[in-house]
Design a protein around this motif. Structure first.
Motif, PDB file in Angstrom:
ATOM      1  N   ASP A 121      53.076-119.742 -63.898  1.00  0.00           N
ATOM      2  CA  ASP A 121      53.491-118.620 -63.057  1.00  0.00           C
ATOM      3  C   ASP A 121      53.297-117.266 -63.742  1.00  0.00           C
ATOM      4  O   ASP A 121      53.843-116.256 -63.307  1.00  0.00           O
ATOM      5  CB  ASP A 121      54.947-118.798 -62.625  1.00  0.00           C
ATOM      6  N   SER A 122      52.483-117.220 -64.777  1.00  0.00           N
ATOM      7  CA  SER A 122      52.253-115.973 -65.493  1.00  0.00           C
ATOM      8  C   SER A 122      51.619-114.923 -64.597  1.00  0.00           C
ATOM      9  O   SER A 122      50.716-115.217 -63.805  1.00  0.00           O
ATOM     10  CB  SER A 122      51.344-116.217 -66.700  1.00  0.00           C
ATOM     11  N   ARG A 123      52.074-113.696 -64.732  1.00  0.00           N
ATOM     12  CA  ARG A 123      51.514-112.566 -63.989  1.00  0.00           C
ATOM     13  C   ARG A 123      50.038-112.354 -64.348  1.00  0.00           C
ATOM     14  O   ARG A 123      49.259-111.859 -63.540  1.00  0.00           O
ATOM     15  CB  ARG A 123      52.319-111.307 -64.296  1.00  0.00           C
ATOM     16  N   LEU A 124      49.639-112.748 -65.554  1.00  0.00           N
ATOM     17  CA  LEU A 124      48.247-112.575 -65.971  1.00  0.00           C
ATOM     18  C   LEU A 124      47.277-113.347 -65.071  1.00  0.00           C
ATOM     19  O   LEU A 124      46.133-112.946 -64.896  1.00  0.00           O
ATOM     20  CB  LEU A 124      48.064-112.998 -67.430  1.00  0.00           C
ATOM     21  N   ARG A 125      47.746-114.441 -64.474  1.00  0.00           N
ATOM     22  CA  ARG A 125      46.896-115.206 -63.552  1.00  0.00           C
ATOM     23  C   ARG A 125      46.548-114.380 -62.310  1.00  0.00           C
ATOM     24  O   ARG A 125      45.509-114.589 -61.695  1.00  0.00           O
ATOM     25  CB  ARG A 125      47.576-116.504 -63.140  1.00  0.00           C
ATOM     26  N   GLU A 126      47.421-113.455 -61.957  1.00  0.00           N
ATOM     27  CA  GLU A 126      47.189-112.624 -60.769  1.00  0.00           C
ATOM     28  C   GLU A 126      46.152-111.535 -61.024  1.00  0.00           C
ATOM     29  O   GLU A 126      45.457-111.122 -60.106  1.00  0.00           O
ATOM     30  CB  GLU A 126      48.495-111.981 -60.310  1.00  0.00           C
ATOM     31  N   VAL A 127      46.056-111.069 -62.254  1.00  0.00           N
ATOM     32  CA  VAL A 127      45.156-109.954 -62.549  1.00  0.00           C
ATOM     33  C   VAL A 127      43.867-110.391 -63.226  1.00  0.00           C
ATOM     34  O   VAL A 127      42.927-109.615 -63.328  1.00  0.00           O
ATOM     35  CB  VAL A 127      45.846-108.874 -63.420  1.00  0.00           C
ATOM     36  N   GLY A 128      43.807-111.645 -63.660  1.00  0.00           N
ATOM     37  CA  GLY A 128      42.621-112.127 -64.354  1.00  0.00           C
ATOM     38  C   GLY A 128      41.765-113.024 -63.483  1.00  0.00           C
ATOM     39  O   GLY A 128      42.097-113.325 -62.333  1.00  0.00           O
ATOM     40  N   GLU A 129      40.661-113.450 -64.057  1.00  0.00           N
ATOM     41  CA  GLU A 129      39.731-114.360 -63.389  1.00  0.00           C
ATOM     42  C   GLU A 129      39.993-115.771 -63.896  1.00  0.00           C
ATOM     43  O   GLU A 129      39.929-116.034 -65.092  1.00  0.00           O
ATOM     44  CB  GLU A 129      38.292-113.956 -63.727  1.00  0.00           C
ATOM     45  N   GLU A 130      40.299-116.679 -62.979  1.00  0.00           N
ATOM     46  CA  GLU A 130      40.516-118.077 -63.352  1.00  0.00           C
ATOM     47  C   GLU A 130      39.187-118.683 -63.807  1.00  0.00           C
ATOM     48  O   GLU A 130      38.157-118.475 -63.172  1.00  0.00           O
ATOM     49  CB  GLU A 130      41.067-118.875 -62.171  1.00  0.00           C
TER      50      GLU A 130
END
Length: 152
Positions: free
Chosen positions: A28-37
């Protein structure tokens, strides 16, 4: 052209790349929302200041302090900045090691403009500096002239 392609082509010299593996990053890290999977984690390409702040928030370490410690060992970091080959995997006591013992936890990278006065690689062109931290607890670095690894 993707942000990563632009970075690797030397068109984003003011940006940094920060990669966190799924094993290191909370679901659930916020970084997943702003980065490219990616297949194994999340890659962010951010302006330098924001990227260094994100790195510190994500790892608890200062980016430049991490880079200084990683410089002590040369390894191989994938051109995609999300994988690598830990140089410590070849140690004599690593006979029982598995791939999980030497997987990338995170990567921090930046590019530096060509500087003929410095010489060496820097005289040849813009240089990517990449630093990785492995699940074995060791860190290592890899640098290359932009354009030398385009076929990978």
């Amino acid at each position: 052209m993707s942000n990563l392609d632009e970075f690797l082509a030397g068109e984003r010299l003011d940006d940094v790349v920060f990669y966190l593996s799924d094993a290191y990053l909370d679901d659930d890290s916020r970084l997943r929302e702003v980065g490219e999977e990616t297949d194994g984690g999340v890659r962010l390409i951010l302006d330098g200041e924001t990227g260094r702040s994100a790195f510190q928030a994500g790892t608890g370490m200062g980016a430049m302090e991490f880079a200084k410690t990683a410089m002590d060992a040369e390894g191989e970091i994938a051109r995609s900045l999300d994988d690598g080959a830990c140089p410590f995997a070849d140690d004599a006591d690593a006979d029982d090691a598995t791939d999980d013992d030497h997987a990338i936890r995170f990567v921090f990278a930046f590019a530096e403009a060509q500087n003929e006065e410095v010489g060496g690689l820097y005289a040849e062109g813009d240089v990517v500096h990449a630093y990785a931290h492995c699940t074995c607890g060791e860190s290592y670095s890899h640098k290359w002239v932009i354009g030398e690894r385009d076929g990978e």
